[in-house]
Design a protein around this motif. Structure first.
Motif, PDB file in Angstrom:
ATOM      1  N   ILE A  25       0.839  -1.203   0.000  1.00  0.00           N
ATOM      2  CA  ILE A  25       0.000   0.000   0.000  1.00  0.00           C
ATOM      3  C   ILE A  25       0.869   1.247   0.000  1.00  0.00           C
ATOM      4  N   ILE A  26       1.933   1.248   0.802  1.00  0.00           N
ATOM      5  CA  ILE A  26       2.836   2.404   0.806  1.00  0.00           C
ATOM      6  C   ILE A  26       3.446   2.590  -0.585  1.00  0.00           C
ATOM      7  N   ALA A  27       3.843   1.480  -1.204  1.00  0.00           N
ATOM      8  CA  ALA A  27       4.408   1.568  -2.552  1.00  0.00           C
ATOM      9  C   ALA A  27       3.401   2.151  -3.533  1.00  0.00           C
ATOM     10  N   SER A  28       2.124   1.868  -3.338  1.00  0.00           N
ATOM     11  CA  SER A  28       1.095   2.332  -4.265  1.00  0.00           C
ATOM     12  C   SER A  28       1.042   3.853  -4.352  1.00  0.00           C
ATOM     13  N   PHE A  29       1.381   4.540  -3.253  1.00  0.00           N
ATOM     14  CA  PHE A  29       1.339   6.003  -3.318  1.00  0.00           C
ATOM     15  C   PHE A  29       2.714   6.661  -3.215  1.00  0.00           C
ATOM     16  N   PHE A  30       3.778   5.885  -2.877  1.00  0.00           N
ATOM     17  CA  PHE A  30       5.072   6.523  -2.630  1.00  0.00           C
ATOM     18  C   PHE A  30       6.182   6.035  -3.552  1.00  0.00           C
ATOM     19  N   VAL A  59       4.935   2.240 -13.959  1.00  0.00           N
ATOM     20  CA  VAL A  59       4.755   2.083 -12.512  1.00  0.00           C
ATOM     21  C   VAL A  59       3.536   1.217 -12.220  1.00  0.00           C
ATOM     22  N   SER A  60       2.470   1.400 -12.982  1.00  0.00           N
ATOM     23  CA  SER A  60       1.270   0.576 -12.780  1.00  0.00           C
ATOM     24  C   SER A  60       1.588  -0.907 -12.937  1.00  0.00           C
ATOM     25  N   LYS A  61       2.412  -1.248 -13.940  1.00  0.00           N
ATOM     26  CA  LYS A  61       2.783  -2.651 -14.143  1.00  0.00           C
ATOM     27  C   LYS A  61       3.649  -3.164 -12.990  1.00  0.00           C
ATOM     28  N   ILE A  62       4.568  -2.344 -12.509  1.00  0.00           N
ATOM     29  CA  ILE A  62       5.398  -2.751 -11.367  1.00  0.00           C
ATOM     30  C   ILE A  62       4.516  -3.079 -10.170  1.00  0.00           C
ATOM     31  N   LEU A  63       3.536  -2.216  -9.901  1.00  0.00           N
ATOM     32  CA  LEU A  63       2.640  -2.433  -8.759  1.00  0.00           C
ATOM     33  C   LEU A  63       1.771  -3.675  -8.984  1.00  0.00           C
ATOM     34  N   ALA A  64       1.318  -3.876 -10.213  1.00  0.00           N
ATOM     35  CA  ALA A  64       0.505  -5.057 -10.517  1.00  0.00           C
ATOM     36  C   ALA A  64       1.312  -6.338 -10.310  1.00  0.00           C
ATOM     37  N   ASP A  65       2.559  -6.335 -10.745  1.00  0.00           N
ATOM     38  CA  ASP A  65       3.416  -7.512 -10.551  1.00  0.00           C
ATOM     39  C   ASP A  65       3.683  -7.751  -9.061  1.00  0.00           C
ATOM     40  N   MET A  66       3.830  -6.686  -8.306  1.00  0.00           N
ATOM     41  CA  MET A  66       3.967  -6.827  -6.845  1.00  0.00           C
ATOM     42  C   MET A  66       2.764  -7.554  -6.265  1.00  0.00           C
ATOM     43  N   LEU A  67       1.583  -7.109  -6.665  1.00  0.00           N
ATOM     44  CA  LEU A  67       0.357  -7.687  -6.111  1.00  0.00           C
ATOM     45  C   LEU A  67       0.250  -9.172  -6.456  1.00  0.00           C
TER      46      LEU A  67
END
Length: 404
Positions: free
Chosen positions: A340-345, A383-391
């Protein structure tokens, strides 16, 4: 009184007290202050103290950093800076030991809202430097940092086991300044609004609808369901956590043998919680998806091996509760915290200028909603793809079972 007059009055009051704390061998001291650097939460003054060491009979210099709360009232209120400075001063007064691997602290004074001060050794002069990047550093940096937080948590467990009264006296004095049900709705909105960025990307890519629907529903209340819930201390693993364990708050020194020696800085967000608060924050804000995917269990093992060594060396009994499986389970239960922190920071760490947008909100040049929208789009599809891969990595690790 102008800003310059205020500063001159403040520095003339503070520096004699700092110099007095340097020791009885210091005489004929004078100081030079360089131009301050403004950070989000504080103003930093870099001070060179020149003095005569009367014991050694020679002239010496000492480089210091003075931290003072920023002057902007709105920012202080939004970020609970009184509480942040209180916690860091508490850390250096009650928890810090001069022989441990922290910057030496020479003086603290708690005078909210703007005259609190922390005078620290400038460890850059000891050869410590920022990492090569604030995101996606080589594995050697990751492992060095993770071992350091293993030592930091072990220090807390040892005090909790062997000096329980002192430990919990510190815990009781900590002030909440980040994840509380008392936060106002606009601050919760900031986190909730960004939390489903990865899910939106997965929907656009045609990913499983049921998965996306369940994650959307859960993350729409991410502040309460993830941040507040995860930050709550859970025994027996609750310990003093750094609270902001990112590469921004670690400096590194290369020793003669080529090994990296890290040092933690900035303890304003210190909190009593379980290790996942620090571990997940670091892993999802400092590691690339590739490093984390290929080395996750090695990283967690390095953390636990370090922690276990220090506990055993200190003679801690009843080691069963500190098992590797216990820490791995704690991580899986709370790993969404760092995501979640990564999602906004994360965009800020990757060099996107989120601070410039935030400054416009403070000055009224941009509405809060426009800021939320632009921040969520910052860094674009990359960045959206990085976050999606994290999830999806979290899903594969079994960290989303309680949601799915």
């Amino acid at each position: 009184m102008s800003g310059e007059e205020d500063f001159q009055s403040w520095i003339k009051e503070v520096m004699p007290k700092v110099i007095e704390n340097l020791g009885s061998n210091v005489e004929e001291a004078r100081y030079e202050v360089s131009k301050p650097s403004d950070f989000i939460m504080s103003t930093m003054y870099y001070v060179c103290v020149k003095f005569k060491n009367k014991n050694e009979g020679q002239n010496e210099e000492l480089s210091l950093v003075l931290k003072r709360p920023i002057q902007a009232e709105l920012m202080r209120e939004m970020c609970y800076l009184d509480s942040q400075f209180h916690n860091e001063i508490l850390f250096y007064r009650n928890y810090f030991k001069p022989d441990e691997n922290f910057p030496r602290c020479f003086y603290t004074d708690e005078k909210p809202p703007t005259d609190s001060v922390i005078a620290l050794e400038n460890i850059i002069k000891r050869g410590y430097c920022p990492p090569p990047s604030t995101y996606d550093v080589p594995l050697e940096y990751i492992l060095a940092a993770i071992r350091e937080i293993g030592w930091f948590h072990a220090k807390g467990y040892i005090m909790k086991e062997q000096q329980s009264d002192k430990f919990f006296d510190i815990v009781q004095q900590l002030q909440e300044n980040r994840y509380s049900t008392q936060w106002n709705e606009s601050e919760k909105l900031y986190i909730n609004f960004a939390a489903n960025r990865a899910v939106e990307y997965l929907r656009e890519q045609g990913y499983d609808t049921i998965f996306c629907d369940k994650m959307d529903a859960f993350l729409s209340k991410a502040y309460d369901t993830v941040m507040v819930k995860t930050a709550e201390p859970k025994e027996p693993l609750a310990v003093l956590c750094h609270g902001d364990f990112t590469l921004n708050n670690i400096l590194f020194k290369t020793e003669d043998d080529g090994q990296l020696r890290p040092m933690l800085i900035d303890f304003a967000l210190t909190r009593y919680s379980t290790p996942v608060v620090d571990l997940s924050t670091f892993l999802y804000l400092s590691c690339s998806n590739e490093i984390r995917k290929d080395n996750f269990f090695d990283i967690i093992r390095a953390y636990h091996d370090t922690l276990k060594k220090y506990l055993l060396d200190a003679g801690v009994q009843n080691m069963d509760k500190y098992s590797y499986d216990a820490f791995l389970d704690d991580f899986k239960r709370g790993a969404l915290f760092g995501f979640i922190i990564a999602s906004f920071f994360l965009t800020t760490l990757m060099g996107c200028d989120s601070k410039a947008m935030f400054d416009k909100v403070i000055t009224g040049e941009m509405s809060q909603m426009d800021y939320l929208i632009q921040n969520k789009q910052s860094g674009g599809e990359k960045v959206s793809k990085i976050l999606a891969d994290m999830l999806l990595q979290l899903k594969d690790l079994g960290c989303l079972k309680h949601i799915l």
